[in-house]
Design a protein around this motif. Structure first.
Motif, PDB file in Angstrom:
ATOM      1  N   VAL A 109       1.709   5.966  -7.196  1.00 20.15           N
ATOM      2  CA  VAL A 109       0.545   6.206  -8.049  1.00 20.15           C
ATOM      3  C   VAL A 109       0.618   7.605  -8.669  1.00 20.15           C
ATOM      4  O   VAL A 109       1.053   8.565  -8.032  1.00 20.15           O
ATOM      5  CB  VAL A 109      -0.784   6.006  -7.249  1.00 20.15           C
TER       6      VAL A 109
ATOM      7  N   LEU B 147       9.678  12.143  -3.086  1.00 18.00           N
ATOM      8  CA  LEU B 147       8.732  11.027  -2.974  1.00 18.00           C
ATOM      9  C   LEU B 147       9.447   9.744  -2.573  1.00 18.00           C
ATOM     10  O   LEU B 147       8.963   8.965  -1.753  1.00 18.00           O
ATOM     11  CB  LEU B 147       8.002  10.816  -4.314  1.00 18.00           C
TER      12      LEU B 147
ATOM     13  N   GLY C 165      -2.755   5.154   6.651  1.00 19.15           N
ATOM     14  CA  GLY C 165      -3.460   5.438   5.395  1.00 19.15           C
ATOM     15  C   GLY C 165      -3.739   6.918   5.236  1.00 19.15           C
ATOM     16  O   GLY C 165      -3.659   7.461   4.136  1.00 19.15           O
TER      17      GLY C 165
ATOM     18  N   ALA D  46       0.794   3.936  -2.966  1.00 17.32           N
ATOM     19  CA  ALA D  46       0.387   5.329  -2.719  1.00 17.32           C
ATOM     20  C   ALA D  46       1.450   6.312  -3.195  1.00 17.32           C
ATOM     21  O   ALA D  46       1.139   7.339  -3.787  1.00 17.32           O
ATOM     22  CB  ALA D  46       0.114   5.528  -1.228  1.00 17.32           C
ATOM     23  N   ILE D  47       2.716   5.976  -2.926  1.00 21.41           N
ATOM     24  CA  ILE D  47       3.778   6.907  -3.326  1.00 21.41           C
ATOM     25  C   ILE D  47       3.952   6.875  -4.846  1.00 21.41           C
ATOM     26  O   ILE D  47       4.202   7.893  -5.487  1.00 21.41           O
ATOM     27  CB  ILE D  47       5.130   6.536  -2.643  1.00 21.41           C
TER      28      ILE D  47
ATOM     29  N   ILE E 272      -0.167  12.443   1.244  1.00 20.45           N
ATOM     30  CA  ILE E 272       0.914  12.480   0.250  1.00 20.45           C
ATOM     31  C   ILE E 272       0.327  12.437  -1.167  1.00 20.45           C
ATOM     32  O   ILE E 272       0.744  13.192  -2.049  1.00 20.45           O
ATOM     33  CB  ILE E 272       1.909  11.309   0.478  1.00 20.45           C
ATOM     34  N   ILE E 273      -0.662  11.545  -1.360  1.00 21.21           N
ATOM     35  CA  ILE E 273      -1.270  11.420  -2.699  1.00 21.21           C
ATOM     36  C   ILE E 273      -1.905  12.756  -3.114  1.00 21.21           C
ATOM     37  O   ILE E 273      -1.705  13.244  -4.230  1.00 21.21           O
ATOM     38  CB  ILE E 273      -2.327  10.292  -2.725  1.00 21.21           C
TER      39      ILE E 273
ATOM     40  N   GLY F  28       0.828  -1.221   0.000  1.00 21.21           N
ATOM     41  CA  GLY F  28       0.000   0.000   0.000  1.00 21.21           C
ATOM     42  C   GLY F  28       0.852   1.256   0.000  1.00 21.21           C
ATOM     43  O   GLY F  28       0.551   2.217  -0.713  1.00 21.21           O
TER      44      GLY F  28
ATOM     45  N   LYS G  38      -1.917   9.389   6.319  1.00 22.41           N
ATOM     46  CA  LYS G  38      -0.669  10.027   5.901  1.00 22.41           C
ATOM     47  C   LYS G  38      -0.445   9.790   4.393  1.00 22.41           C
ATOM     48  O   LYS G  38      -0.073  10.699   3.663  1.00 22.41           O
ATOM     49  CB  LYS G  38       0.494   9.419   6.712  1.00 22.41           C
ATOM     50  N   LEU G  39      -0.719   8.562   3.962  1.00 23.56           N
ATOM     51  CA  LEU G  39      -0.507   8.240   2.544  1.00 23.56           C
ATOM     52  C   LEU G  39      -1.469   9.029   1.654  1.00 23.56           C
ATOM     53  O   LEU G  39      -1.086   9.502   0.586  1.00 23.56           O
ATOM     54  CB  LEU G  39      -0.663   6.733   2.318  1.00 23.56           C
TER      55      LEU G  39
ATOM     56  N   ILE H 209       8.781   6.022   5.313  1.00 23.03           N
ATOM     57  CA  ILE H 209       7.546   5.392   5.826  1.00 23.03           C
ATOM     58  C   ILE H 209       7.711   3.873   5.861  1.00 23.03           C
ATOM     59  O   ILE H 209       7.294   3.210   6.817  1.00 23.03           O
ATOM     60  CB  ILE H 209       6.329   5.786   4.954  1.00 23.03           C
TER      61      ILE H 209
ATOM     62  N   ASP I 290      -3.910  -3.304   7.555  1.00 22.00           N
ATOM     63  CA  ASP I 290      -5.029  -2.368   7.437  1.00 22.00           C
ATOM     64  C   ASP I 290      -4.627  -0.939   7.091  1.00 22.00           C
ATOM     65  O   ASP I 290      -5.464  -0.051   7.106  1.00 22.00           O
ATOM     66  CB  ASP I 290      -5.838  -2.299   8.740  1.00 22.00           C
ATOM     67  N   LEU I 291      -3.370  -0.695   6.831  1.00 25.89           N
ATOM     68  CA  LEU I 291      -2.862   0.663   6.630  1.00 25.89           C
ATOM     69  C   LEU I 291      -3.277   1.565   7.801  1.00 25.89           C
ATOM     70  O   LEU I 291      -3.624   2.702   7.613  1.00 25.89           O
ATOM     71  CB  LEU I 291      -3.364   1.256   5.311  1.00 25.89           C
ATOM     72  N   LYS I 292      -3.268   0.996   9.011  1.00 25.47           N
ATOM     73  CA  LYS I 292      -3.698   1.803  10.160  1.00 25.47           C
ATOM     74  C   LYS I 292      -2.502   2.431  10.849  1.00 25.47           C
ATOM     75  O   LYS I 292      -1.401   1.972  10.711  1.00 25.47           O
ATOM     76  CB  LYS I 292      -4.458   0.917  11.143  1.00 25.47           C
TER      77      LYS I 292
END
Lengths: 514, 76
Positions: free
Chosen positions: A71, A491, B21, A68-69, B27-28, A64, B23-24, A498, A512-514
């Motif tokens: 995309v 980026l 998420g 995210a970075i 960034i997006i 993930g 934070k991501l 991260i 869960d990207l939590k």
């Protein structure tokens, strides 16, 4: 008469290379890690063991972060097409429109829908639907890559189209030929399987680090087994498709093959250079030796290029100056035809302007005789048809060398994992730790081979790169070059930071990207 | 509960519970803002669109470019 400012061409080239190579850090990891997540989760659903759930969530979180970075970093390439490469964009708009639109739809519907389930759906949807979503993200990500590689394959081997002189555009006349272009097919399989390999190395690197540090030992060992099996299979695919790719290159882009092998004078029973140092003073057409030193494997280049021990493999000199014995037409002869095509195109354009239909039809008829050589008409000298040799040559040999090492590495990791002695192999773990960096070098080298090796062409034989650019001030491109450099570096630093935080947290807290 | 409401709650709760998420996503969004509002707007205009209005004009311009290029070396 128009003259091309080569500094514009070279800065536009450099900017494209910078953007594509940064973009290519994120893409292969997405392609491969999505499947690895699907494997981990499949094992969890099958066994019901919580440790596999933790493993799945950990790698899914890293997937993930990378997604995210990474995309939208490719969107910048599309900006560059419109600004720096306007002639090219105009000419190929009809060809690229369909595949890129399909890519957009796939990316939106498959990834966006199932991506949300993958990350938000734990405990909210059934285990099986969650697993199905993870698989769909993997399939969707890889299908997105199909379309961009169809577009790239077309540039290397333009098929399924006609040139329309009325609109100055290449127009698609066979979607089937475009999609099943042999260069695109072998390119997709080779590229996606190299992404699988790269992601397996990524898992190996992080898991080896855990083993070296004595943390999360069981989770790391389990991750390694899956990654080593996947990596080993992917390595076989990469090798097989590399062979297919080389054959396609020899048939469709013989100049590229000659360049990546440093082959100036063609020969029968051609050997492949396993290791060699190029003679930097060597020029196309002179009689100097091509190599300062080299180690060759007999016959292998003939086998690779033509599936025959004795076949003739043309060298750069043959392709530039021609070789009557083997019926090879040189760039010099093609340039004459290309310039005739340009002249006829100009006659057509002027006749159309004068509304002289008969003259326009006659010019068009003459143009069609030589239109396949159109791009050669823009070359200033025959030697311009050859790419710079050193860059693709060394990139190719680095890629192949590393590509040979990786299956051995995966096999060693798998072997010692099965014997349950991996933790004791202190010599192997550091190799595993650095493997993702070697994988990145191999990935980027592959891009260099494909793209520098096809120079000077934007569209093989039809449009040289220098004719594809816009009439811009080079300073504009320089400014954005450095802006991109800054943005992409930022980026990348964000991604690494991260990810490192997540890796240091480890398996238990992941998910869960939590 | 209707399907649309279920989907809405699924996304709403998903976004609400994110930590990393969030934070991501930041960034997006920052990245997309830089790309579209700054880079595309100020530095990457579509070259042909800024000069021409119709496809015909664009085609004529590119055709002109293709036929007016003078290679540096003469050929017979």
């Amino acid at each position: 008469m128009t003259h091309i400012d080569l500094s514009v061409v070279n800065w536009a080239r450099a900017q494209f290379a910078l953007t594509a190579m940064y973009h290519w850090i994120f893409v292969p990891l997405t392609l491969g890690l999505s499947f690895l997540c699907a494997f981990f989760e499949s094992i969890y659903v099958r066994t019901g063991k919580k440790e596999w759930l933790s493993i799945t969530k950990f790698w899914m979180t890293l997937f993930g972060i990378n997604f995210a970075i990474g995309v939208a970093t490719g969107i910048i390439l599309e900006f560059e097409f419109g600004t720096n490469w306007s002639n090219y964009s105009w000419m190929v708009g009809d060809i690229f429109g369909a595949p890129l639109a399909i890519e957009g739809l796939f990316a939106f519907f498959l990834e966006a829908t199932f991506f949300a389930v993958m990350f938000f759906g734990w405990n909210r949807v059934s285990k099986r639907f969650h697993l199905f979503s993870t698989w769909m993200v993997a399939v969707g990500s890889n299908l997105s890559a199909v379309w961009i590689l169809v577009a790239n394959g077309w540039m290397q081997n333009p098929v399924g189209m006609v040139f329309n002189p009325n609109t100055a555009r290449f127009e698609m006349n066979s979607f089937f030929k475009l999609v099943f272009n042999p260069v695109a097919v072998s390119k997709f399989i080779h590229t996606s399987s190299s992404g699988f390999l790269f992601a397996s190395l990524f898992v190996l690197t992080i898991s080896s680090w855990y083993l070296i540090k004595g943390r999360h030992v069981e989770m790391a060992k389990k991750s390694i087994v899956v990654a080593a099996v996947f990596g080993l299979l992917a390595s076989s695919f990469v090798a097989m498709t590399g062979d297919t790719s080389a054959y396609e290159v020899s048939q469709k882009q013989p100049m590229k093959l000659a360049a990546i092998e440093g082959l100036y004078k063609g020969q029968t029973k051609a050997p492949i250079v396993a290791l060699g140092i190029l003679n930097t003073d060597k020029k196309v057409g002179d009689n100097q030796k091509s190599f300062v030193a080299k180690i060759e494997i007999p016959y292998l280049l003939s086998i690779l290029a033509n599936h025959s021990f004795t076949a003739f493999v043309p060298g750069i000199d043959d392709l530039v100056y021609g070789n009557k014995t083997y019926g090879i037409e040189g760039a010099a002869s093609k340039m004459v035809k290309g310039r005739k095509a340009i002249k006829d195109l100009e006659l057509f354009k002027n006749a159309r302007k004068d509304k002289n239909t008969a003259k326009a039809a006659a010019a068009l008829k003459d143009f069609k005789i030589n239109q396949a050589y159109l791009g050669y008409g823009y070359l200033d000298k025959p030697e311009e048809a050859a790419p710079p040799v050193a860059v693709p040559y060394y990139a190719f040999h680095i890629m192949v060398g590393l590509g040979t090492l990786f299956p051995l590495l995966f096999a060693a990791f798998l072997f010692f994992s099965i014997k349950n002695t991996l933790v004791e192999k202190r010599w192997l773990l550091p190799l595993g730790f650095i493997s993702v960096f070697l994988g990145l070098i191999a990935q980027e080298s592959g891009w260099v081979v494909a793209e520098v090796g096809r120079q000077p062409w934007a569209i093989s034989g039809l449009l040289p790169v220098k004719m594809a650019t816009s009439n811009l001030d080079p300073q504009n491109i320089q400014i954005t070059f450095f802006m991109f450099f800054g943005l992409f570096t930022l980026l990348l630093v964000a991604e690494i930071k991260i990810m490192l935080k997540q890796i240091s947290t480890g398996f238990e807290e992941g998910g869960d990207l939590k | 509960m209707g399907l649309i409401k279920k989907i809405y709650l699924f996304y709403r709760n998903g976004f609400k519970e994110m930590i990393l998420g969030k934070k991501l996503w930041k960034i997006i969004l920052i990245k997309l803002f830089i790309m579209f509002a700054i880079l595309k707007f100020f530095f990457f205009p579509d070259y042909l669109n800024t000069k021409f209005h119709t496809d015909r004009e664009k085609g004529n311009y590119v055709l002109e470019q293709m036929t007016q290029y003078a290679p540096h070396s003469p050929m017979q």
